[in-house]
Write a protein that holds these residues in place. Sequence first.
Motif, short mmCIF file in Angstrom:
data_model
loop_
_atom_site.label_atom_id
_atom_site.label_comp_id
_atom_site.label_asym_id
_atom_site.label_seq_id
_atom_site.Cartn_x
_atom_site.Cartn_y
_atom_site.Cartn_z
N GLU A 1 0.83 -1.21 0.00
CA GLU A 1 0.00 0.00 0.00
C GLU A 1 0.86 1.26 0.00
O GLU A 1 0.62 2.19 -0.77
CB GLU A 1 -0.94 0.01 1.21
N ARG A 2 1.88 1.27 0.85
CA ARG A 2 2.75 2.45 0.93
C ARG A 2 3.55 2.63 -0.34
O ARG A 2 3.72 3.76 -0.83
CB ARG A 2 3.66 2.34 2.15
N MET A 3 4.04 1.54 -0.91
CA MET A 3 4.80 1.63 -2.16
C MET A 3 3.91 2.08 -3.31
O MET A 3 4.33 2.85 -4.17
CB MET A 3 5.48 0.30 -2.47
N THR A 4 2.67 1.61 -3.33
CA THR A 4 1.72 2.02 -4.37
C THR A 4 1.45 3.51 -4.27
O THR A 4 1.50 4.24 -5.28
CB THR A 4 0.40 1.22 -4.25
N ASP A 5 1.15 3.98 -3.07
CA ASP A 5 0.90 5.41 -2.87
C ASP A 5 2.09 6.24 -3.30
O ASP A 5 1.94 7.29 -3.95
CB ASP A 5 0.57 5.71 -1.40
N HIS A 6 3.28 5.79 -2.96
CA HIS A 6 4.51 6.50 -3.30
C HIS A 6 4.69 6.58 -4.82
O HIS A 6 4.97 7.65 -5.37
CB HIS A 6 5.69 5.79 -2.65
N ALA A 7 4.52 5.45 -5.50
CA ALA A 7 4.66 5.44 -6.96
C ALA A 7 3.60 6.32 -7.63
O ALA A 7 3.90 7.07 -8.57
CB ALA A 7 4.58 4.01 -7.48
N GLN A 8 2.38 6.26 -7.13
CA GLN A 8 1.31 7.07 -7.72
C GLN A 8 1.54 8.56 -7.49
O GLN A 8 1.18 9.38 -8.33
CB GLN A 8 -0.05 6.65 -7.17
N ALA A 9 2.16 8.91 -6.38
CA ALA A 9 2.46 10.31 -6.10
C ALA A 9 3.39 10.91 -7.16
O ALA A 9 3.39 12.12 -7.38
CB ALA A 9 3.07 10.46 -4.71
N TYR A 10 4.16 10.06 -7.82
CA TYR A 10 5.08 10.51 -8.87
C TYR A 10 4.57 10.20 -10.28
O TYR A 10 5.33 10.26 -11.23
CB TYR A 10 6.47 9.93 -8.65
N GLY A 11 3.30 9.86 -10.39
CA GLY A 11 2.70 9.73 -11.71
C GLY A 11 2.47 8.34 -12.24
O GLY A 11 1.98 8.18 -13.36
N ALA A 12 2.80 7.32 -11.47
CA ALA A 12 2.55 5.96 -11.94
C ALA A 12 1.04 5.68 -11.92
O ALA A 12 0.32 6.17 -11.05
CB ALA A 12 3.27 4.94 -11.07
N THR A 13 0.60 4.89 -12.86
CA THR A 13 -0.78 4.44 -12.93
C THR A 13 -0.78 2.94 -12.74
O THR A 13 0.07 2.24 -13.29
CB THR A 13 -1.39 4.78 -14.31
N LEU A 14 -1.74 2.44 -11.95
CA LEU A 14 -1.88 1.00 -11.77
C LEU A 14 -3.18 0.54 -12.40
O LEU A 14 -4.17 1.26 -12.39
CB LEU A 14 -1.88 0.63 -10.28
N MET A 15 -3.12 -0.66 -12.95
CA MET A 15 -4.28 -1.23 -13.64
C MET A 15 -4.31 -2.72 -13.35
O MET A 15 -3.31 -3.41 -13.54
CB MET A 15 -4.12 -0.99 -15.14
N GLU A 16 -5.46 -3.19 -12.90
CA GLU A 16 -5.56 -4.62 -12.66
C GLU A 16 -5.95 -5.34 -13.95
O GLU A 16 -6.85 -4.90 -14.66
CB GLU A 16 -6.57 -4.93 -11.55
N GLY A 17 -5.24 -6.40 -14.24
CA GLY A 17 -5.49 -7.20 -15.43
C GLY A 17 -4.46 -8.30 -15.50
O GLY A 17 -3.38 -8.20 -14.91
N ARG A 18 -4.78 -9.32 -16.21
CA ARG A 18 -3.85 -10.46 -16.37
C ARG A 18 -3.30 -10.43 -17.78
O ARG A 18 -4.05 -10.45 -18.76
CB ARG A 18 -4.59 -11.76 -16.10
N VAL A 19 -1.98 -10.36 -17.89
CA VAL A 19 -1.31 -10.34 -19.19
C VAL A 19 -1.31 -11.75 -19.75
O VAL A 19 -0.89 -12.70 -19.09
CB VAL A 19 0.12 -9.79 -19.07
#
Length: 170
Positions: free
Chosen positions: A60-78
């Motif tokens: 959770e903390r790493m996700t928040d940190h990455a998103q604060a700098y512009g990363a986007t997360l998307m759930e899906g299976r490659v």
Amino acid sequence: MRDCIIIGAGPAGLTAALYLGRYRRDPLVVHDGSARAARIPLTHNVPGFPEGISGVQLLERMTDHAQAYGATLMEGRVTALAEGDDGFLITLDDGQILAARAVILATGILLNQVDLPHDVHEQAIKDDVLRYCAVCDAFEHIDRRIGVVGCEESGAGQALFLSRYSDQVT
């Protein structure tokens, strides 16, 4: 077209997303929600958390940190990765196709899990009696009884490594 698509949202994928965001790139993290780190009940193996942190809290903390700098997360299976004209094409299980100039595979490992009923297995992890990474978890079990499930060189190597932490390794 994205600058980079990162496949996997565990610590490695989120770290890559954080840095790419800070480098002013456009990172997209695609994940299936199965980061192995989410199963860690408590670890003291992460710098900056001497009191320990659970895998869920860490992610959770790493996700928040990455998103604060512009990363986007998307759930899906490659389901497929192919080279395209200007980069890579990534196909998701819903048929969606994504394009990126670069791809980082941060998919972790596939565990060779102990053969237990699912509920028993997951409870053993939560109860801190079943671990899968000697490097990550040996320190948490200093002077405790440790059993290694493994065979041949791999199992023997793990047992030898763990014998530095306990004299009760079976």
